[in-house]
Design an enzyme around this catalytic site. Structure first.
Site, PDB file in Angstrom:
ATOM      1  N   GLU A   1      32.142  31.796 -44.604  1.00 46.64           N
ATOM      2  CA  GLU A   1      32.056  31.608 -43.082  1.00 46.64           C
ATOM      3  C   GLU A   1      33.252  31.739 -42.357  1.00 46.64           C
ATOM      4  O   GLU A   1      33.812  30.961 -41.443  1.00 46.64           O
ATOM      5  CB  GLU A   1      31.474  29.957 -42.917  1.00 46.64           C
ATOM      6  CG  GLU A   1      30.245  29.613 -43.614  1.00 46.64           C
ATOM      7  CD  GLU A   1      29.980  28.081 -43.749  1.00 46.64           C
ATOM      8  OE1 GLU A   1      30.437  27.561 -43.014  1.00 46.64           O
ATOM      9  OE2 GLU A   1      28.686  27.886 -44.247  1.00 46.64           O
TER      10      GLU A   1
ATOM     11  N   GLU B   1      21.853  29.920 -49.663  1.00 45.90           N
ATOM     12  CA  GLU B   1      21.583  28.515 -49.251  1.00 45.90           C
ATOM     13  C   GLU B   1      20.337  27.994 -48.705  1.00 45.90           C
ATOM     14  O   GLU B   1      20.401  27.191 -47.667  1.00 45.90           O
ATOM     15  CB  GLU B   1      22.853  27.857 -48.406  1.00 45.90           C
ATOM     16  CG  GLU B   1      24.169  28.402 -49.271  1.00 45.90           C
ATOM     17  CD  GLU B   1      25.219  27.817 -48.438  1.00 45.90           C
ATOM     18  OE1 GLU B   1      25.012  26.887 -47.549  1.00 45.90           O
ATOM     19  OE2 GLU B   1      26.510  28.364 -48.725  1.00 45.90           O
TER      20      GLU B   1
END
Length: 358
Positions: A164, A271
């Site tokens: 991220e 995810e």
């Protein structure tokens, strides 16, 4: 299917003991073929799930069914927090690898591939690390942490090396304390250190809201990893997290996977979850199932590139999507409900996997 198996076995002239043994073996095989794990293997993709460390290892009534379901249904796994920086080096030079190592051993004992998550992120960092401001010192600390972690947790199939880091604006990178903007080349540093420490592991960049072709963020991720490939930075793939509230554009996901594959990179869905707000009635459950099936289908349509399909948890009884993250009190985001019953998403995914069986 079961009736057919009984017909095969009991319609023969075998002795009773032999027939019972053969019937039992066939029924076990039939049950195994109905798991996401086995169906994924037949289709050429890992079906995976993140797990919560305490739910696997705590000796409670709930842990038994949690562990049994996870180990039976999935061929790949990731522990949620126990391999992150704050868990393995809470104090400088004081490494606590035990829970990360135990997570790897659990996956191996269950015959699963293990994805390590993660080595470098702008969150979940201890105060001592955040206090460092010198770029050269940060580089050395980053190299040391990655080297120590990958050598101590040896045998992982893949690692999310950087997590991220990309922005949704004009600049590729967003502020990620303590790494950026203090260390402009920290992503290169992290990947090179990871390759040196674990030459056989697959090295991934992992991010959210970068799934569909044509968004600013997906373009930023693509341009960043394209630059890495061109400069010889050792990267093997991109993780698309796939945290969803609404049905995505499957065509654009496919286009994005294809362009990443054209760079010679793998793609993992890492995810995935799909919010189904309370009370999550039958029609909403079917809509949720369709989203899971549609994304899995896109992955399988590009399975030379998309090698793994992983959800962030598997049961609504244990999920990060609780409390303030759910406007109506419960998000019901995963393929199994709070009682570990398969929701329509499981049957929908099994159907898609059967269509792509090799």
């Amino acid at each position: 299917k079961l009736q057919f198996l009984y017909l095969i076995v009991f319609g023969t002239n075998l002795e009773m003991g032999t027939m019972k043994s053969l019937a039992a073996a066939l029924l076990v095989a039939a049950a195994d073929a109905a798991t996401l794990r086995a169906a994924g293997a037949a289709a050429g993709v890992f079906m995976g799930s993140q797990f919560k460390y305490s739910s696997i290892f705590n000796a409670t009534a709930g842990a038994g069914i949690y562990r049994a379901t996870h180990s039976q249904e999935y061929g790949l796994s990731t522990v949620g927090n126990m391999c992150k920086w704050g868990a393995v080096q809470p104090h400088r030079g004081n490494y606590t690898f035990e829970r990360c190592q135990a997570s790897l051993r659990y996956a191996q004992s269950a015959g699963q591939k293990f994805r390590g998550h993660n080595l470098c992120w702008g969150n979940n960092n201890p105060p001592w690390l955040l206090a460092i401001t010198d770029p050269d010192e940060l580089r050395e600390v980053l190299r040391g942490h990655i080297n120590a972690t990958l050598r101590a947790v040896d045998g992982a199939y893949a690692w999310d090396v950087v997590n991220e880091a990309v922005s949704e604006g004009k600049q590729w990178l967003k502020p990620s304390p303590p790494w950026y903007p203090a260390v402009p080349d920290y992503i290169d540093v992290a990947f090179r250190a990871a390759r040196a420490a674990a030459p056989d592991a697959l090295l991934f960049y992992n991010d959210f809201r970068a799934e569909e072709m044509g968004t600013v963020k997906s373009d930023n991720v693509y341009n960043m990893v394209k630059s890495m490939v061109a400069r010889g930075v050792p990267i093997d793939g991109v993780g698309l997290q796939m945290h969803l509230k609404v049905a995505p554009n499957a065509t654009k996901i496919g286009e994005n996977i294809a362009r990443l594959g054209a760079l010679g990179l793998q793609v993992h869905i890492t995810e995935m979850d799909v919010i189904c707000a309370d009370p999550c009635p039958p029609a909403a459950l079917e809509a949720q199932a369709q989203v899971y099936a549609d994304v899995l289908r896109v992955c399988l349509e590009h399975k030379k590139t998309c090698r793994s399909f992983e959800t962030w948890g598997f049961t609504d009884a244990v999920t990060w999507l609780t409390g303030d993250r759910c406007a109506t009190g419960n998000c019901h985001p995963l393929p199994y409900d709070e009682s570990y019953n398969a929701k329509p998403a499981v049957a929908a995914m099994l159907k898609v996997l059967a269509e792509f069986a090799e």
